[in-house]
Scaffold this motif. Structure first.
Motif, PDB file in Angstrom:
ATOM      1  N   GLY A  60       0.822  -1.206   0.000  1.00 46.23           N
ATOM      2  CA  GLY A  60       0.000   0.000   0.000  1.00 46.23           C
ATOM      3  C   GLY A  60       0.855   1.253   0.000  1.00 46.23           C
ATOM      4  O   GLY A  60       2.072   1.222  -0.231  1.00 46.23           O
ATOM      5  N   ASN A  61       0.244   2.414   0.283  1.00 46.64           N
ATOM      6  CA  ASN A  61       0.958   3.697   0.326  1.00 46.64           C
ATOM      7  C   ASN A  61       1.806   3.916  -0.930  1.00 46.64           C
ATOM      8  O   ASN A  61       3.012   4.177  -0.864  1.00 46.64           O
ATOM      9  CB  ASN A  61       1.844   3.794   1.574  1.00 46.64           C
ATOM     10  N   LEU A  62       1.185   3.780  -2.087  1.00 47.62           N
ATOM     11  CA  LEU A  62       1.900   3.953  -3.343  1.00 47.62           C
ATOM     12  C   LEU A  62       2.165   5.427  -3.602  1.00 47.62           C
ATOM     13  O   LEU A  62       1.364   6.298  -3.249  1.00 47.62           O
ATOM     14  CB  LEU A  62       1.087   3.366  -4.499  1.00 47.62           C
ATOM     15  N   SER A  63       3.292   5.684  -4.244  1.00 44.82           N
ATOM     16  CA  SER A  63       3.576   7.041  -4.672  1.00 44.82           C
ATOM     17  C   SER A  63       2.689   7.402  -5.847  1.00 44.82           C
ATOM     18  O   SER A  63       2.020   6.550  -6.430  1.00 44.82           O
ATOM     19  CB  SER A  63       5.050   7.182  -5.052  1.00 44.82           C
ATOM     20  N   SER A  64       2.681   8.678  -6.208  1.00 43.71           N
ATOM     21  CA  SER A  64       1.828   9.109  -7.317  1.00 43.71           C
ATOM     22  C   SER A  64       2.228   8.446  -8.619  1.00 43.71           C
ATOM     23  O   SER A  64       1.374   8.069  -9.431  1.00 43.71           O
ATOM     24  CB  SER A  64       1.907  10.634  -7.459  1.00 43.71           C
ATOM     25  N   VAL A  65       3.532   8.257  -8.823  1.00 43.46           N
ATOM     26  CA  VAL A  65       3.992   7.596 -10.055  1.00 43.46           C
ATOM     27  C   VAL A  65       3.584   6.129 -10.057  1.00 43.46           C
ATOM     28  O   VAL A  65       3.109   5.607 -11.072  1.00 43.46           O
ATOM     29  CB  VAL A  65       5.522   7.740 -10.193  1.00 43.46           C
ATOM     30  N   GLU A  66       3.769   5.459  -8.923  1.00 41.77           N
ATOM     31  CA  GLU A  66       3.377   4.048  -8.838  1.00 41.77           C
ATOM     32  C   GLU A  66       1.871   3.892  -8.992  1.00 41.77           C
ATOM     33  O   GLU A  66       1.399   2.922  -9.597  1.00 41.77           O
ATOM     34  CB  GLU A  66       3.845   3.469  -7.500  1.00 41.77           C
ATOM     35  N   LEU A 121     -24.266  -3.771  -4.973  1.00 42.51           N
ATOM     36  CA  LEU A 121     -24.574  -3.059  -3.732  1.00 42.51           C
ATOM     37  C   LEU A 121     -23.475  -3.249  -2.704  1.00 42.51           C
ATOM     38  O   LEU A 121     -22.972  -2.283  -2.102  1.00 42.51           O
ATOM     39  CB  LEU A 121     -25.915  -3.549  -3.187  1.00 42.51           C
ATOM     40  N   VAL A 122     -23.062  -4.492  -2.496  1.00 45.15           N
ATOM     41  CA  VAL A 122     -22.042  -4.775  -1.487  1.00 45.15           C
ATOM     42  C   VAL A 122     -20.690  -4.211  -1.904  1.00 45.15           C
ATOM     43  O   VAL A 122     -19.923  -3.687  -1.075  1.00 45.15           O
ATOM     44  CB  VAL A 122     -21.956  -6.292  -1.237  1.00 45.15           C
ATOM     45  N   SER A 123     -20.380  -4.274  -3.192  1.00 48.22           N
ATOM     46  CA  SER A 123     -19.081  -3.773  -3.656  1.00 48.22           C
ATOM     47  C   SER A 123     -18.948  -2.272  -3.503  1.00 48.22           C
ATOM     48  O   SER A 123     -17.829  -1.736  -3.449  1.00 48.22           O
ATOM     49  CB  SER A 123     -18.872  -4.161  -5.129  1.00 48.22           C
ATOM     50  N   GLN A 124     -20.072  -1.554  -3.413  1.00 48.05           N
ATOM     51  CA  GLN A 124     -20.031  -0.093  -3.284  1.00 48.05           C
ATOM     52  C   GLN A 124     -20.017   0.381  -1.838  1.00 48.05           C
ATOM     53  O   GLN A 124     -19.856   1.578  -1.586  1.00 48.05           O
ATOM     54  CB  GLN A 124     -21.232   0.517  -4.005  1.00 48.05           C
ATOM     55  N   LEU A 125     -20.175  -0.526  -0.891  1.00 49.24           N
ATOM     56  CA  LEU A 125     -20.165  -0.121   0.514  1.00 49.24           C
ATOM     57  C   LEU A 125     -18.848   0.525   0.942  1.00 49.24           C
ATOM     58  O   LEU A 125     -18.873   1.540   1.659  1.00 49.24           O
ATOM     59  CB  LEU A 125     -20.499  -1.323   1.404  1.00 49.24           C
ATOM     60  N   PRO A 126     -17.679  -0.003   0.544  1.00 51.73           N
ATOM     61  CA  PRO A 126     -16.441   0.681   0.939  1.00 51.73           C
ATOM     62  C   PRO A 126     -16.361   2.116   0.436  1.00 51.73           C
ATOM     63  O   PRO A 126     -15.981   3.018   1.188  1.00 51.73           O
ATOM     64  CB  PRO A 126     -15.347  -0.201   0.317  1.00 51.73           C
ATOM     65  N   SER A 127     -16.726   2.355  -0.823  1.00 53.66           N
ATOM     66  CA  SER A 127     -16.701   3.721  -1.349  1.00 53.66           C
ATOM     67  C   SER A 127     -17.750   4.594  -0.683  1.00 53.66           C
ATOM     68  O   SER A 127     -17.528   5.778  -0.425  1.00 53.66           O
ATOM     69  CB  SER A 127     -16.923   3.708  -2.873  1.00 53.66           C
ATOM     70  N   LEU A 128     -18.895   3.991  -0.377  1.00 52.41           N
ATOM     71  CA  LEU A 128     -19.978   4.754   0.242  1.00 52.41           C
ATOM     72  C   LEU A 128     -19.633   5.167   1.661  1.00 52.41           C
ATOM     73  O   LEU A 128     -19.982   6.264   2.114  1.00 52.41           O
ATOM     74  CB  LEU A 128     -21.255   3.910   0.229  1.00 52.41           C
ATOM     75  N   LEU A 129     -18.908   4.298   2.370  1.00 52.76           N
ATOM     76  CA  LEU A 129     -18.558   4.561   3.765  1.00 52.76           C
ATOM     77  C   LEU A 129     -17.158   5.133   3.940  1.00 52.76           C
ATOM     78  O   LEU A 129     -16.729   5.376   5.062  1.00 52.76           O
ATOM     79  CB  LEU A 129     -18.681   3.267   4.587  1.00 52.76           C
ATOM     80  N   GLY A 130     -16.441   5.300   2.816  1.00 52.99           N
ATOM     81  CA  GLY A 130     -15.095   5.848   2.907  1.00 52.99           C
ATOM     82  C   GLY A 130     -14.073   4.861   3.421  1.00 52.99           C
ATOM     83  O   GLY A 130     -13.088   5.243   4.053  1.00 52.99           O
ATOM     84  N   LEU A 131     -14.265   3.578   3.154  1.00 52.66           N
ATOM     85  CA  LEU A 131     -13.356   2.543   3.627  1.00 52.66           C
ATOM     86  C   LEU A 131     -12.394   2.152   2.517  1.00 52.66           C
ATOM     87  O   LEU A 131     -12.736   2.185   1.339  1.00 52.66           O
ATOM     88  CB  LEU A 131     -14.131   1.313   4.088  1.00 52.66           C
ATOM     89  N   SER A 132     -11.199   1.761   2.893  1.00 51.12           N
ATOM     90  CA  SER A 132     -10.192   1.314   1.932  1.00 51.12           C
ATOM     91  C   SER A 132     -10.027  -0.188   2.083  1.00 51.12           C
ATOM     92  O   SER A 132      -9.296  -0.668   2.955  1.00 51.12           O
ATOM     93  CB  SER A 132      -8.861   2.032   2.181  1.00 51.12           C
ATOM     94  N   LEU A 133     -10.746  -0.919   1.247  1.00 52.26           N
ATOM     95  CA  LEU A 133     -10.732  -2.370   1.330  1.00 52.26           C
ATOM     96  C   LEU A 133     -10.496  -2.958  -0.051  1.00 52.26           C
ATOM     97  O   LEU A 133     -11.020  -2.456  -1.046  1.00 52.26           O
ATOM     98  CB  LEU A 133     -12.077  -2.895   1.867  1.00 52.26           C
ATOM     99  N   PRO A 134      -9.704  -4.039  -0.144  1.00 54.49           N
ATOM    100  CA  PRO A 134      -9.523  -4.700  -1.438  1.00 54.49           C
ATOM    101  C   PRO A 134     -10.794  -5.435  -1.846  1.00 54.49           C
ATOM    102  O   PRO A 134     -11.551  -5.909  -0.993  1.00 54.49           O
ATOM    103  CB  PRO A 134      -8.369  -5.681  -1.178  1.00 54.49           C
ATOM    104  N   ARG A 135     -11.033  -5.507  -3.149  1.00 60.82           N
ATOM    105  CA  ARG A 135     -12.222  -6.206  -3.646  1.00 60.82           C
ATOM    106  C   ARG A 135     -12.019  -7.706  -3.524  1.00 60.82           C
ATOM    107  O   ARG A 135     -10.957  -8.245  -3.861  1.00 60.82           O
ATOM    108  CB  ARG A 135     -12.480  -5.841  -5.103  1.00 60.82           C
ATOM    109  N   GLN A 136     -13.044  -8.394  -3.051  1.00 58.81           N
ATOM    110  CA  GLN A 136     -13.013  -9.849  -2.935  1.00 58.81           C
ATOM    111  C   GLN A 136     -13.520 -10.465  -4.234  1.00 58.81           C
ATOM    112  O   GLN A 136     -14.507  -9.988  -4.801  1.00 58.81           O
ATOM    113  CB  GLN A 136     -13.877 -10.327  -1.766  1.00 58.81           C
TER     114      GLN A 136
END
Length: 520
Positions: A60-66, A121-136
């Protein structure tokens, strides 16, 4: 832009996918009321492929170029999937496989979209709640995304105040570029279910509105239109596209009646790409997630049709439920495969359970009806009229043989005289003529043809005259090639049950001395 989030690519590529495919389909498609472009189900499926091919680094914590390099690889993977699905649809068009649309029943398509809506619906919950989670991804991924969201939100690991925004939308269009096809076999394997879902949803939706407004569509032309649309748009970094449920409904409600309506939507998208892009810089991604969720309303509302479907056909209801459960618990492509297989198995099972019907003459008419429908039907002693209303092929040949044996008393009951109905009665007149009504047999294969010839031989050995009535040309050709005319004469083939019955009555007249009138 909202559907680009589902595809795991930057929002601007959703605008590209809302411009080029719409323009191309307007020129090639046959669905007058169809609106094409980004579709939530396809975006979700493509996003799963993109996440698998180009996963997020664990560090995680990628630079802007990465981050830019990661996004570029993901855009290339999504465009490659669009290229592969377009190529597959063009191959299907070359093979004239538009007829495959007939195997996609309405319960399967509606259950597919309803189940996929839950994934969206479930896949949009992280974006809706402001969470940073990888997609399953993979089987049971819906429950694993859902569980991770609950745990993350409950443990206050979410970034509540770091609201993610769309950011800068580059103006203009990307340069045409052939997608990276280094892993072509793997991409084609992922593109196949996407191509099938594109064809299934688009053709089904086009057929619904074509039936409603009284015109016809060409499934093969639809394959060409969507194949060219995906293939060409992939050169401009677009992800897979198809007809869309929500925008098609809006287009119809707004009064759109021809493909020309798509050109006006292209003008709107073009204005955003050329001039209005900077105004969306501070648009929160949570708003885009809300748009994705709200666009699923129609798919969820399809569940309201289930009580009516149960009342009309419980088999279709079962197909709907099995497909929906498979889509929710497994994933969209496996759920589609399960739904199609179950739907086809129900057809096979129903053809094997069809009963052979004994017919009788309705009093005062020339019509022959099933005996079980009424007690006011006439039966001629020694005459048996049977109707077998199902295709005669390898899966039904055994049922055909056992049913005819039961009606005619062959097989284990050959020591009795054959009789119509149940067990033979010693006082009943034996059957001398059998008429087989083949009007319900739409086709016959080699195995079915051999069963008919075998039945002809057994009837000859039992001294029974076998007559065939209302045999269509295709079935008759198959029977003839299998050697039917070596066992029976053309005089035993009739165009109708009435003609065959009239011939049978002549054969059954009692033979006696002829009485001659002599004039003196």
């Amino acid at each position: 832009m909202a559907f680009a989030l589902l595809t795991s690519v930057p929002p601007v590529f959703g605008l590209y996918t809302s411009f080029f495919p719409v323009l191309i389909y307007s020129l090639l498609g046959t669905g007058r009321h169809l609106s094409t472009g980004t579709f939530a189900v396809l975006s979700l499926m493509t996003g799963s492929v993109v996440e698998r091919l180009v996963p997020e680094p664990l560090a995680g914590n990628l630079s802007s170029v990465e981050r830019e390099q990661l996004e570029a690889r993901r855009v290339g993977a999504a465009a490659a999937v669009a290229f592969g699905s377009g190529a597959l649809m063009l191959a299907m068009f070359a093979l004239q496989l538009g007829v495959l649309s007939t195997f996609l029943s309405e319960p399967v398509v509606k259950a597919l979209t309803s189940g996929a809506a839950l994934h969206v619906l479930v896949s949009q919950l992280p974006s809706l709640l402001g969470l940073s989670l990888p997609r399953q991804i993979g089987c049971f991924s819906l429950f694993k995304v859902l569980l991770a969201t609950v745990l993350c939100f409950a443990s206050s690991l979410d970034t509540r105040y770091n609201v993610q925004v769309v950011g800068l939308l580059p103006g203009g269009f990307p340069q045409p570029l052939l997608p990276t096809l280094d892993e072509l076999p793997r991409i084609l394997a992922d593109s196949l279910p996407i191509a099938l879902v594109t064809f299934a949803v688009s053709t089904s939706l086009a057929s619904i509105y074509a039936d409603k407004y009284g015109y016809t569509i060409d499934p093969n032309q639809e394959l060409l239109a969507h194949g060219v649309s995906n293939l060409i748009s992939s050169l401009f970094s677009c992800f897979p596209n198809s007809a869309t449920l929500a925008t098609t409904s809006l287009l119809v409600d707004a009064g759109g009646n021809t493909q020309l309506a798509g050109l006006f939507s292209c003008i709107v998208v073009l204005s955003v790409l050329l001039w209005l892009g900077p105004f969306f810089y501070y648009l929160p991604k949570a708003v885009l997630a809300c748009i994705n969720i709200s666009s699923m309303r129609q798919m969820f509302f399809q569940m309201q049709e289930l009580p009516q479907l149960w009342h009309i056909s419980r088999v279709d209801f079962a197909v709907w439920m099995v497909t929906w459960v498979a889509v929710v618990t497994l994933n969209v492509d496996l759920g589609l495969a399960v739904g199609v297989i179950v739907s086809m198995m129900t057809v096979v099972c129903r053809t094997q359970r069809v009963q052979c019907l004994a017919l009788g003459l309705a009093e005062g008419t020339e019509l022959y009806r099933p005996l079980r429908e009424s007690h006011k039907l006439l039966q001629v002693p020694g005459l048996c009229i049977l109707s077998y209303p199902t295709p005669l092929y390898f899966a039904t040949r055994g049922q055909f043989r056992h049913t005819l044996e039961w009606h005619l008393g062959f097989g284990e009951r050959s020591q009795w005289s054959p009789k119509l109905g149940g067990l033979p009665d010693k006082g009943a007149e034996p059957i001398r003529v059998v008429i087989l009504d083949f009007s319900g047999i739409s086709f016959a294969d080699a195995a079915g043809a051999r069963e008919v010839i075998q039945l002809t031989r057994r009837c000859q050995d039992a001294g029974i005259c076998l007559l065939l009535a209302q045999c269509n040309a295709l079935v008759l050709e198959t029977l003839t090639r299998a050697g039917l005319l070596d066992r029976m004469t053309p005089e035993q083939l009739f165009v109708s049950v009435q003609d065959a019955a009239a011939h049978a009555l002549e054969r059954l007249k009692p033979a006696g001395p002829k009485i001659c009138t002599v004039w003196v």
